[in-house]
Scaffold this active site. Structure first.
Site, PDB file in Angstrom:
ATOM      1  N   ASP A  15     -15.837  -8.390   0.748  1.00 31.84           N
ATOM      2  CA  ASP A  15     -16.637  -7.260   0.283  1.00 31.84           C
ATOM      3  C   ASP A  15     -17.804  -7.755  -0.569  1.00 31.84           C
ATOM      4  OD1 ASP A  15     -14.730  -5.554   1.479  1.00 31.84           O
ATOM      5  OD2 ASP A  15     -13.502  -5.595  -0.331  1.00 31.84           O
TER       6      ASP A  15
ATOM      7  N   TYR B 177       0.829  -1.203   0.000  1.00 26.00           N
ATOM      8  CA  TYR B 177       0.000   0.000   0.000  1.00 26.00           C
ATOM      9  C   TYR B 177       0.867   1.258   0.000  1.00 26.00           C
ATOM     10  CZ  TYR B 177      -3.871  -3.067   1.342  1.00 26.00           C
ATOM     11  OH  TYR B 177      -4.817  -4.057   1.371  1.00 26.00           O
TER      12      TYR B 177
END
Length: 315
Positions: free
Chosen positions: A264, A105
């Protein structure tokens, strides 16, 4: 006006096309839209519901890419601001033939981490039916946590809105595990529906026993009436405030391509199932179905179905 709203940090994802190579060794990448909350918004929109996404992007090429992709996916951008002072976050993801891919990230000091909490007061919640929250956004900065908390305060003024919360633990974003556990549980207990995984339950509650995890939130939650524990390949365990509980079996998958986005996708199924007026167990069954579709595609949300594909898959 929208049926669904979420807040988060959408990112540009550079996904390696080189199988089983480290990110350092990979040279071929494809760019995608990514981020836990944006994945859910994509899935909800794909099944026909109006959505709004709350965030801040940089005034840069990646920010423009994300806005364009949100529009392509019919996700509302009314509450997205842009700034030239900070850059848009991105991530890199490994391509693997088995197991979980490595992910890197690049989000520290990003535009989303400097979002203005006062801007939350401009959000129109009048017709919103569901708000989906995760533990990621409040972890990216103190300012993001302020904005997240302010939005929660506003949601509480609308008891007709159902809130879902997925812990989505990101230990690297918190100052310590103790802080993460305290803050995530504090936020979770303000939601109507909490959706942790078994490993998250072990960290947050100290148990991998689904009913123990569920009881912790049902007994301590301020607004919690439903807890859904994702148990991986076996499916999901449900328990509600009135004591009802059941196990909903998962879907068998022959070949797992990429596990990122499965949780998700599960949230997409639960939320849209409830928006469709389904009984809870049927909504969770849909969640299991979409989660299983997600692991069969390389992108974070590429595998999320249209109505037609979902109906065919569930038959």
């Amino acid at each position: 006006m929208s049926d669904f709203l979420t807040i988060g940090e959408p990112m540009a994802l550079f996904a390696s096309q080189d199988e089983d190579q480290s990110l350092a060794q990979s040279v071929n990448f494809k760019k995608y839209l990514a981020g836990a909350e944006v994945n859910v918004a994509v899935g909800v929109s794909r099944l026909g519901y109006s959505t709004e996404y709350v965030t801040q992007l940089g005034a840069d090429p990646l920010g423009e890419f994300i806005k364009e992709q949100l529009s392509v996916n019919h996700i509302g951008t009314s509450y997205i601001s842009q700034t030239s002072k900070h850059w848009t976050a991105f991530q890199m993801k490994q391509r693997v033939t088995k197991g979980d891919p490595g992910v890197a990230y690049f989000r520290k000091n990003s535009a989303a981490s400097h979002i203005d909490d006062v801007a939350m007061d401009q959000i129109d919640l009048t017709d919103v039916k569901f708000v989906h929250l995760t533990g990621i956004f409040p972890a990216i900065s103190d300012q993001a946590e302020l904005a997240f908390s302010r939005l929660l305060q506003l949601i509480h003024r609308h008891p007709e809105i159902r809130t879902t919360f997925d812990p989505n633990l990101r230990p690297q974003l918190w100052r310590s595990q103790a802080e993460m556990v305290e803050k995530i549980n504090q936020f979770a207990m303000q939601a109507n529906i909490i959706m942790p995984g078994l490993s998250e339950g072990e960290i947050l509650v100290g148990s991998r026993e689904p009913e123990t995890i569920a009881d912790f939130y049902l007994e301590n939650g301020i607004n919690t009436d439903t807890v859904i524990i994702k148990t991986g390949e076996t499916g999901a365990f449900i328990k509600t405030k009135d004591g009802n509980h059941m196990m909903i079996p998962g879907y068998s998958v022959d070949h797992v391509v990429d596990t990122v986005g499965a949780g998700d996708g599960f949230a997409v199924g639960v939320i849209t199932g409830l928006l469709d007026g389904m009984p809870l167990e049927n909504a969770v069954r849909r969640g299991n179905a979409i989660g299983s579709l997600a692991v069969q595609s390389p992108g974070d949300n590429d595998g999320y179905p249209t109505r037609e594909k979902l109906n065919a898959y569930q038959l």
